[in-house]
Design an enzyme around this catalytic site. Sequence first.
Site, short mmCIF file in Angstrom:
data_model
loop_
_atom_site.label_atom_id
_atom_site.label_comp_id
_atom_site.label_asym_id
_atom_site.label_seq_id
_atom_site.Cartn_x
_atom_site.Cartn_y
_atom_site.Cartn_z
N ASP A 334 -7.85 -6.46 44.22
CA ASP A 334 -8.51 -5.31 43.61
C ASP A 334 -7.74 -4.07 44.01
O ASP A 334 -6.98 -4.09 44.97
CB ASP A 334 -9.93 -5.14 44.19
N ASP A 642 -15.33 -8.55 45.48
CA ASP A 642 -16.44 -7.98 46.22
C ASP A 642 -17.78 -8.15 45.51
O ASP A 642 -18.82 -8.15 46.12
CB ASP A 642 -16.19 -6.50 46.53
N ASP A 646 -17.81 -12.16 41.20
CA ASP A 646 -16.48 -12.60 41.61
C ASP A 646 -16.49 -14.02 42.18
O ASP A 646 -15.43 -14.60 42.40
CB ASP A 646 -15.89 -11.64 42.66
P1 ATP Z 1 -11.30 -2.68 41.53
O1 ATP Z 1 -12.05 -2.49 42.82
O2 ATP Z 1 -11.46 -4.01 40.89
O3 ATP Z 1 -9.92 -2.18 41.57
P2 ATP Z 1 -12.68 -0.53 40.40
O4 ATP Z 1 -13.60 -0.36 41.54
O5 ATP Z 1 -11.64 0.50 40.17
O6 ATP Z 1 -12.00 -1.88 40.42
P3 ATP Z 1 -14.95 -0.97 38.74
O7 ATP Z 1 -15.80 -0.71 39.90
O8 ATP Z 1 -15.04 -2.22 37.97
O9 ATP Z 1 -13.44 -0.78 39.07
O10 ATP Z 1 -15.09 0.26 37.77
C1 ATP Z 1 -14.54 0.27 36.47
C2 ATP Z 1 -14.67 1.63 35.90
O11 ATP Z 1 -16.04 2.00 35.82
C3 ATP Z 1 -14.01 2.72 36.73
O12 ATP Z 1 -12.71 2.94 36.32
C4 ATP Z 1 -14.87 3.93 36.45
O13 ATP Z 1 -14.40 4.63 35.33
C5 ATP Z 1 -16.22 3.35 36.15
N1 ATP Z 1 -17.11 3.44 37.30
C6 ATP Z 1 -16.86 3.05 38.57
N2 ATP Z 1 -17.91 3.27 39.37
C7 ATP Z 1 -18.87 3.80 38.60
C8 ATP Z 1 -20.22 4.23 38.84
N3 ATP Z 1 -20.78 4.15 40.03
N4 ATP Z 1 -20.91 4.73 37.80
C9 ATP Z 1 -20.35 4.80 36.58
N5 ATP Z 1 -19.12 4.41 36.29
C10 ATP Z 1 -18.37 3.92 37.28
#
Ligand code: ATP
Length: 903
Positions: A334, A642, A646
Amino acid sequence: MDVAYHSPTTSWHALSAEEALDRQQSHPRGLSDEAVAERRRRFGPNRLPQARPRPAWRRLVSQFANLLIVILIVAALGSLALGAIVDAIAILSVVAIIALVGYVQEGRAEQALARIRDLLAPSAQVLRGGRRQEVPAEALVPGDIVLLESGDRVPADLRLLEARRLRHQEATLTGESLPVDKGTAAVAENAELGDRSSMAYAGTLVAQGSARGLVVATGADTELGRISALLGRVEPLRTPLLRQLDRAGRVLATLILACAIATALVGVLLHGSPWPTMFMAAVGLAVAAIPEGLPAIVTIGLALGVQAMARSRAIIRRLPAVETLGSVSTICSDKTGTLTRNEMTAQSIWLPEGEFHLDGIGFAPEGAFHRVDNGETSPAPLDLDDQHALRHFLNVGVLCNDAELVHEDEAWRIHGDPTEGALVVAAAKAGLPVEQTRRHHVRHDAIPFDAGRQYMATLHDMEGSRRLLVKGAPDRLLAMCHRVRTERGEDSLDLSLWEQRLHALSDRGLRVLALAEKPLSSRLKLTDEHAESELVLLGLVGMLDPPREEAIAAVAECRAAGIRPVMITGDHGVTARAIAERLGFANTGRVISGHEIESMSEAALIDSVMTVDVFARATPEHKLRLVEALQSCGEVCAMTGDGVNDGPALKRADVGVAMGRQGTAAAREAAEMVLADDNFATIVAAIREGRKVYDNIRKTITFLLPTNGAQGLAIMVAVLCGALLPVSPLQALWVNMAVAVTLGLALAFEPGEHDLMRRPPRKPDAALLDLFLLWRVIFVSTLLLLATYGIFTWIHDMQGGALEQARSGAVNMLVAGSAAYLVNSRYLIQGVLSWRGLFGSRPVWVAIGLIAVIQLAWTYVPVLQRLFGAAGLAPMHWVVILATALAVLLIVEGEKALWRRRA
Ligand code: ATP
């Protein structure tokens, strides 16, 4: 005092939420600290009765369930029958020592693993005195208010007070494998366990949604505690490697037995030797050739590896992972929090009115706002009083949000998701009263964020009407918006303009979120359809999440070690690529998105998967397909995860890696390894350790077998030629124990070789004992055989020395030769003729020093002389023995040099 709250017979599921709170004398804002302390004294810790560990006697007995040990016991009994009492006692003592060493070491390894499991003790989010805090699950008491999110393992029996789209996986309790819906309405008193939808039971998993529940039972009083008193099973110590060794051990034992019998028969039939003598020779051969200490040493090596990994913050949940780690060829990771620091700072806000820049880094709510015109940030801080649109944007960001900013231990911290925390910090920088805003605009309903949905939505009363607020991934949200909110009202949405802005922010490596809203007259519960159309866009916010410094170094180390790091992120492709470039990934030219993965055939995916390092906007389902594609290309994959979804990808990967801090209990339970610090660099450190453990085990085997081989051969040759045995059975046993336990153990402590992370990963199907090792074993066995026989013949036949003295010489030659070969064995192929190679390992020299003292005692102390049939040696003998040992060292170095030349 009314003690109704600890009645075990209450049907909590049939009470209303209010009644339950009343009975527990609790409050929606949680218990006070005094009440918690009082209940803790009364109910004790929230812990299930532990399974009793394997009883000591069973562990001891299991040490004897081993063919090699059985052969030794038979040999001892045979010796006893023939009147060789000293031999019998000695063999039996050796059996006892082996069993005891195995017993103690196995116990230590089990304890070490148990201690490491304690590091994974679960925690729970509770409300106490109105504040949200994280406490160890053990510290929960009846009456506590627990907050649950998807992926959590429920820490105690809860009466649900609030439930949003809640579904639970209750297989541990009811055997039902499909998730069941949960709510807050009371159910009939006589409802079955599986139908009590108002309850969340300890040990079940939150498959979806979020909730708030009242603890009604803890520890042994929970349903789980009632049905099973046997949790916390001890992980078995058997691993594929150990099983492979067991099998090899059995083959070896059979072979040795056959050789021993054949040799004895030849002696009796061909040379007419008396059969009792030949029986003792066969016994000697068996005890000489059996590597008694090997299994114990390998177990110790693995346990040491697990401990070293735990020290570098990688916690092994399943022992075989230690071995698999050494052959990992791809790490799918990730991005957020693993490769980056997950310390989000909102840096840029883009509204229809233009772009704004925010000062400051980290979570401290200090920093000014500036206007940005044509890419130029104006130096003057912005006065926010007349920036209505910006203030509205920040307020929406705070309401559609579960994070809290707190000042603890002289630092600003976020409780909750750092992405959301960044929005709270931004509002605080603008001087907005976050708490007050949240109290003012009560939340009526919510759709929680999840990686598949990629947005979060909440329902509030704002500006005189009921309004739906949404924040989420911008590409997803833009598709759900049809208009944009401006100072003057609403305007139509210029999609390509906003896509350009999104691209510009992502290109700087910023994570971008969009905020939107829409009036919603409906008083009904929110559904996804409410949120997914006709939204009004408010603007974009770009957050900086810098790469971890140590991840940059770890990526470089991986690449040098022939391991390919691959980023699989939920974030936007452009952001992902920018971060991947900063981290030093190799193939960042092409980024594949989750959408593309969906439209690709299996074959097309397999084609691309080896040449693309960045996968963006990917969901857990995509991760599973990617692991499968990589594995079908022959890759050995480590995969991080996480979230609750997953699980399948983590299980499918060769090494599933869960996050200890950000990760859910569901992910941790599916994984082989847990990162206590969520850090990519820790995976690489664990791989280095895994390679080292495997190397050291190979070195130990290559070291031990020749000593056995030489002795076995010596006895066989003697009998076949009808000559005297150069080493008595008892002496052979002594050498084995001294060499294996003292010298062999030193190799388990070897630090890794300097090129450990500069060679390609080991092939997973490569045999432990390959042709090279087999050759080395035979070669050194022959060398030691010649040396031993040489000294024996020299003292006995040429100098006319007594048999005792000649055998003393032979034994000391074997031990000295093994000690010299121990130094060779530090590196299998690399030369050791350097200061570092010869003296770089303290354990090796401590072991050699120890063995020197022991051998002197063995040769000169009268009691030992009598026991082992030894006699003192002359100085000349020692000179020759030591010179020959040095020659062994040099000859083996010569052989290594030839191998290096060939390679
Ligand atoms: P990874 O940990 O797999 O690299 P990530 O944490 O960047 O991924 P996700 O958590 O799946 O990715 O989030 C995907 C997208 O959703 C993010 O790029 C963001 O634009 C949006 N996002 C993340 N957190 C939130 C939240 N708490 N509320 C709304 N949108 C969110």
